[in-house]
Design a protein around this motif. Structure first.
Motif, PDB file in Angstrom:
ATOM      1  N   MET A 127      10.049   8.356   9.449  1.00 35.46           N
ATOM      2  CA  MET A 127      10.293   8.111   8.793  1.00 35.46           C
ATOM      3  C   MET A 127      11.858   7.968   8.233  1.00 35.46           C
ATOM      4  SD  MET A 127       7.154   7.771   6.061  1.00 35.46           S
ATOM      5  CE  MET A 127       5.370   5.842   7.060  1.00 35.46           C
ATOM      6  N   ILE A 128      12.692   7.370   8.042  1.00 39.42           N
ATOM      7  CA  ILE A 128      13.739   8.119   7.408  1.00 39.42           C
ATOM      8  C   ILE A 128      14.031   8.499   5.857  1.00 39.42           C
ATOM      9  CG2 ILE A 128      16.001   8.053   7.556  1.00 39.42           C
ATOM     10  CD1 ILE A 128      16.095   6.956  10.078  1.00 39.42           C
ATOM     11  N   ASN A 129      13.801   7.300   5.237  1.00 41.35           N
ATOM     12  CA  ASN A 129      13.605   7.089   4.027  1.00 41.35           C
ATOM     13  C   ASN A 129      12.498   6.285   3.016  1.00 41.35           C
ATOM     14  OD1 ASN A 129      15.521   5.626   2.664  1.00 41.35           O
ATOM     15  ND2 ASN A 129      16.686   6.356   4.033  1.00 41.35           N
ATOM     16  N   SER A 130      12.495   5.935   2.076  1.00 42.56           N
ATOM     17  CA  SER A 130      11.431   4.987   1.057  1.00 42.56           C
ATOM     18  C   SER A 130      12.258   3.368   1.600  1.00 42.56           C
ATOM     19  CB  SER A 130      11.106   5.684   0.284  1.00 42.56           C
ATOM     20  OG  SER A 130      12.167   5.043  -0.932  1.00 42.56           O
ATOM     21  N   LYS A 131      13.245   3.187   2.205  1.00 43.81           N
ATOM     22  CA  LYS A 131      14.244   2.134   1.974  1.00 43.81           C
ATOM     23  C   LYS A 131      14.319   1.933   3.492  1.00 43.81           C
ATOM     24  CE  LYS A 131      15.794   2.723  -2.397  1.00 43.81           C
ATOM     25  NZ  LYS A 131      14.460   2.553  -3.197  1.00 43.81           N
ATOM     26  N   SER A 132      14.068   2.755   4.132  1.00 48.84           N
ATOM     27  CA  SER A 132      14.189   2.954   5.940  1.00 48.84           C
ATOM     28  C   SER A 132      13.516   2.249   6.349  1.00 48.84           C
ATOM     29  CB  SER A 132      15.315   3.191   6.188  1.00 48.84           C
ATOM     30  OG  SER A 132      16.379   4.317   5.800  1.00 48.84           O
ATOM     31  N   SER A 140       9.949  -1.967  -1.053  1.00 45.78           N
ATOM     32  CA  SER A 140      10.419  -0.875  -2.580  1.00 45.78           C
ATOM     33  C   SER A 140       9.897  -0.620  -3.318  1.00 45.78           C
ATOM     34  CB  SER A 140      11.773  -1.092  -2.910  1.00 45.78           C
ATOM     35  OG  SER A 140      11.235  -2.366  -3.484  1.00 45.78           O
ATOM     36  N   ILE A 141       9.258   0.639  -4.186  1.00 46.92           N
ATOM     37  CA  ILE A 141       8.217   1.050  -4.731  1.00 46.92           C
ATOM     38  C   ILE A 141       8.646   1.819  -6.113  1.00 46.92           C
ATOM     39  CG2 ILE A 141       5.564   0.689  -3.172  1.00 46.92           C
ATOM     40  CD1 ILE A 141       6.662   3.986  -3.194  1.00 46.92           C
ATOM     41  N   ILE A 199       0.829  -1.043  -0.048  1.00 51.85           N
ATOM     42  CA  ILE A 199      -0.133   0.101  -0.180  1.00 51.85           C
ATOM     43  C   ILE A 199       1.254   1.466  -0.004  1.00 51.85           C
ATOM     44  CG2 ILE A 199      -0.122   0.324   2.546  1.00 51.85           C
ATOM     45  CD1 ILE A 199      -3.272   0.920   2.003  1.00 51.85           C
ATOM     46  N   ILE A 200       0.442   2.385  -0.547  1.00 50.63           N
ATOM     47  CA  ILE A 200       1.548   3.394  -0.729  1.00 50.63           C
ATOM     48  C   ILE A 200       1.156   4.366   0.261  1.00 50.63           C
ATOM     49  CG2 ILE A 200       2.541   4.695  -2.630  1.00 50.63           C
ATOM     50  CD1 ILE A 200       2.718   2.089  -4.642  1.00 50.63           C
ATOM     51  N   MET A 201       1.883   5.128   0.431  1.00 51.99           N
ATOM     52  CA  MET A 201       1.561   6.346   1.471  1.00 51.99           C
ATOM     53  C   MET A 201       2.151   7.354   0.699  1.00 51.99           C
ATOM     54  SD  MET A 201       1.727   5.117   5.314  1.00 51.99           S
ATOM     55  CE  MET A 201       0.768   4.861   6.136  1.00 51.99           C
ATOM     56  N   GLN A 202       1.028   8.446   0.201  1.00 51.17           N
ATOM     57  CA  GLN A 202       2.508   9.333   0.050  1.00 51.17           C
ATOM     58  C   GLN A 202       1.742  11.001   1.117  1.00 51.17           C
ATOM     59  OE1 GLN A 202       3.434  10.326  -3.627  1.00 51.17           O
ATOM     60  NE2 GLN A 202       4.333  11.963  -2.993  1.00 51.17           N
ATOM     61  N   ILE A 203       2.895  11.523   1.595  1.00 50.53           N
ATOM     62  CA  ILE A 203       2.713  11.764   2.856  1.00 50.53           C
ATOM     63  C   ILE A 203       2.945  13.737   1.818  1.00 50.53           C
ATOM     64  CG2 ILE A 203       4.126  12.731   5.193  1.00 50.53           C
ATOM     65  CD1 ILE A 203       4.440   9.752   4.831  1.00 50.53           C
ATOM     66  N   GLU A 204       2.085  13.947   2.628  1.00 50.95           N
ATOM     67  CA  GLU A 204       2.514  15.683   1.480  1.00 50.95           C
ATOM     68  C   GLU A 204       1.849  16.831   2.135  1.00 50.95           C
ATOM     69  OE1 GLU A 204       2.181  14.710  -2.973  1.00 50.95           O
ATOM     70  OE2 GLU A 204       1.567  16.829  -2.551  1.00 50.95           O
ATOM     71  N   LEU A 225       7.382  12.517   1.082  1.00 53.09           N
ATOM     72  CA  LEU A 225       7.686  10.807   1.050  1.00 53.09           C
ATOM     73  C   LEU A 225       6.557  10.466   0.976  1.00 53.09           C
ATOM     74  CD1 LEU A 225       9.741   8.848   1.968  1.00 53.09           C
ATOM     75  CD2 LEU A 225       8.982   9.145   3.829  1.00 53.09           C
ATOM     76  N   ARG A 226       7.082   9.308  -0.203  1.00 53.79           N
ATOM     77  CA  ARG A 226       6.850   8.531  -0.231  1.00 53.79           C
ATOM     78  C   ARG A 226       6.782   6.622   0.009  1.00 53.79           C
ATOM     79  NH1 ARG A 226       6.400   5.441  -5.467  1.00 53.79           N
ATOM     80  NH2 ARG A 226       4.226   5.740  -6.554  1.00 53.79           N
ATOM     81  N   ILE A 227       6.169   6.496  -0.027  1.00 57.73           N
ATOM     82  CA  ILE A 227       7.011   5.159   0.798  1.00 57.73           C
ATOM     83  C   ILE A 227       5.372   3.843   0.376  1.00 57.73           C
ATOM     84  CG2 ILE A 227       6.163   5.097   2.659  1.00 57.73           C
ATOM     85  CD1 ILE A 227       8.601   4.187   3.949  1.00 57.73           C
ATOM     86  N   GLY A 228       6.071   2.905   0.688  1.00 55.52           N
ATOM     87  CA  GLY A 228       5.555   1.612   0.764  1.00 55.52           C
ATOM     88  C   GLY A 228       5.211   0.748   1.469  1.00 55.52           C
TER      89      GLY A 228
END
Lengths: 367, 367
Positions: free
Chosen positions: B340-345, B364-365, B282-287, B315-318
């Motif tokens: 969160m730190i980034n989309s991979k952490s 990862s997305i 599920i993709i979260m777009q934090i804006e 951030l955009r994270i899945g």
């Protein structure tokens, strides 16, 4: 199509018609609920050919139209929506947009062109009874239909009207269940066999009490149950039902009254030692003012006595314990009367007025 | 042996120890509950070697002795007895007679000579916490143990005591759950891995509240939970638990607070379009001050936005939606803070006091 409904109304409508969605068909349209917004009302429909249900859902029609939505997905989505207003909108490609608060769903739909509508039932005379009575009558007989596919006629229940009298009968070759009901009015004679599946579903949907009516219409091929905003149509089972009257007798050699709960609990305990596959009977020794129950098996043994009030002969007789329990579970009376002739003839459990009559064949036991 | 107990006390005792009856073993004694009437008390025991439970059942000892009864049959019989006094009597051939009112059962028993008693746990210092706290701590971490048999260490939870601080940790390679708890007293340092099965059963038996204590004793190989009249002993999992401290960081680039229930319900809705087998995130777009959730699948699409109170970067994270839901379901706070730190952490869900810390790895997305 564009409609707006409260989530609770939508979910209620889905739950009602869902019971007629085909679980077996591989045709996409058979797995759908049809939403039809026209004529000032929103109708939900499902139809697996054997059984069809339609119900009216309260809401606002913003743009008339229709759409068929895959029932499982539609139901899951609506169930998970917030308890708020829901907007359902379709485009010309049948894409369906479902919105509720800040949730937006897009799911593919079908035009509904090839949807199987409910058959037209000519509404001549209806038989009227209370929702409560119909639900009770079904509950108290449905357990003794047969699920064997090669005995079509035993897969349903006989609904027989004569004058102001309704008789409902089910049987499976080992037992017969009969419920007699006085109707408020008199009707033309009628005799149909209604599939057990339809009756099961109808009794689940019927939520009304003794004051709420259900109207029953019958044609050659179909039966229609109409109540509140809902119609349930079922195919009838073709053929002449078994002649049961000659099996019913008023004669008996032994009659006793027994506390229903005591007997039920005793059989329930005894059946711990009976595997369904064994087909071992529970043996009742009726002697003076007691019943002695005895079970012997490789797993252990159990015995218990229950006081009874008896007329007639002593008797030793064996039964499938489940058949007795099925009957005792649906009787509301605290005390039941049981009539027997001998260890090979059926026993009858019935009340004075014959409101209910249950016939159970014994299992022959060594003398 | 001859004892007399109330049915409710018997049934309660059976239900407690039943959880340690082996469901897999083919050895008859492993499928038994041992009843031991001696030392002025009636003890029920069951032990499948991994897990052993014993509890004291109130009743009268008329003749001391012991007997092992097949747990399922014994439980079924007692469950179906009237709510009254029950007499259990054995003879020298281990035949067991169970009587209650007018019901009499006879079942075969085993002498119990080869019963596996619970290991002797040297009761030195106990760690004491409330039954409520232990139950909560287990509930809030147990979901992230692994059921993969080849990862023995992940099948259990770390219980770590340092001074007056208890830390409970579970992990499955994709996520870590940590609960920190202040104890009333200080203890010697301790670090053990307790099998998830034992914790599950303990939390089901613990019925007490914040005022009721549970005492925990630990040896090299075993852990003993003692509360009220019950003892639960489990083997420990051998080995050093994963070093998790180096994975925990206080750093973050994005932090937001969100209504827990809104987020949970939104993910629940979105997950309708995700089959577990797909492993689709599920993709979260934090804006700015919103999270935009979006799911696209062959079954349909869904999008929704939720207001948040954010610090730091967009951030955009899945994520695996189930992992997020598992955590949100066990948190009692209305608002949760997510770091969160980034989309991979890994992302962290934790409260200010670190009472709970949940770490979840993202999926990862495509950028």
């Amino acid at each position: 199509m564009k409609i707006s409904c409260q989530k609770t109304a939508l979910l209620n409508g889905i739950n009602i018609v869902f019971k007629a969605v085909s679980s077996k068909s591989t045709m996409p349209i058979m797995q759908c609920i049809l939403i039809e917004a026209s004529y000032q009302e929103i109708r939900f429909l499902a139809n697996d050919i054997e059984l069809g249900i339609e119900t009216i859902v309260e809401g606002t029609i913003i743009e008339p139209g229709k759409i068929a939505l895959e029932a499982k997905m539609f139901s899951d989505i609506v169930r998970k929506l917030p308890d708020s207003e829901v907007l359902i909108e379709t485009n010309s490609a049948c894409q369906t947009n479902i919105r509720c608060e800040r949730s937006k769903f897009n799911i593919p739909g079908l035009s509904g062109e090839d949807f199987n509508y409910l058959p037209d039932i000519e509404k001549q005379k209806s038989i009227i009874l209370s929702q409560f009575s119909l639900r009770e009558v079904i509950r108290q007989t449905i357990f003794s239909i047969s699920d064997q596919e090669n005995a079509r006629m035993m897969n349903g229940e006989l609904f027989e009207v004569r004058g102001n009298h309704l008789r409902v009968v089910s049987l499976d070759g080992h037992r017969i269940s009969i419920r007699n009901l006085q109707l408020k009015e008199s009707y033309d004679s009628m005799k149909v066999i209604v599939p057990g599946k339809a009756l099961n579903e109808v009794s689940k949907i019927l939520s009304g009490g003794p004051e709420d009516e259900v109207r029953i219409y019958v044609t050659d091929k179909h039966i229609l149950f109409e109540f509140e905003q809902t119609k349930v149509v079922s195919r009838l089972i073709d053929g002449d039902f078994y002649k049961i009257d000659q099996m019913l007798t008023g004669d008996y050699e032994t009659k006793f009254e027994i506390n229903k709960k005591e007997l039920l609990n005793c059989i329930d305990r005894a059946s711990l030692f009976i595997k369904e596959s064994d087909k071992k009977p529970i043996i009742m020794q009726i002697e003076n003012s007691n019943i002695y129950m005895r079970i012997d098996s490789s797993m252990g043994s159990m015995n218990e006595e229950i006081e009874i009030s008896k007329e007639g002969k002593d008797l030793r007789i064996g039964f499938n314990p489940r058949f007795l329990m099925d009957v005792l579970r649906v009787i509301d009376d605290d005390t039941v009367s049981i009539y027997m002739i001998n260890s090979k003839s059926p026993c009858y459990i019935r009340d004075e007025e014959n409101t209910y009559v249950y016939l159970i064949l014994p299992i022959s036991i060594a003398a």
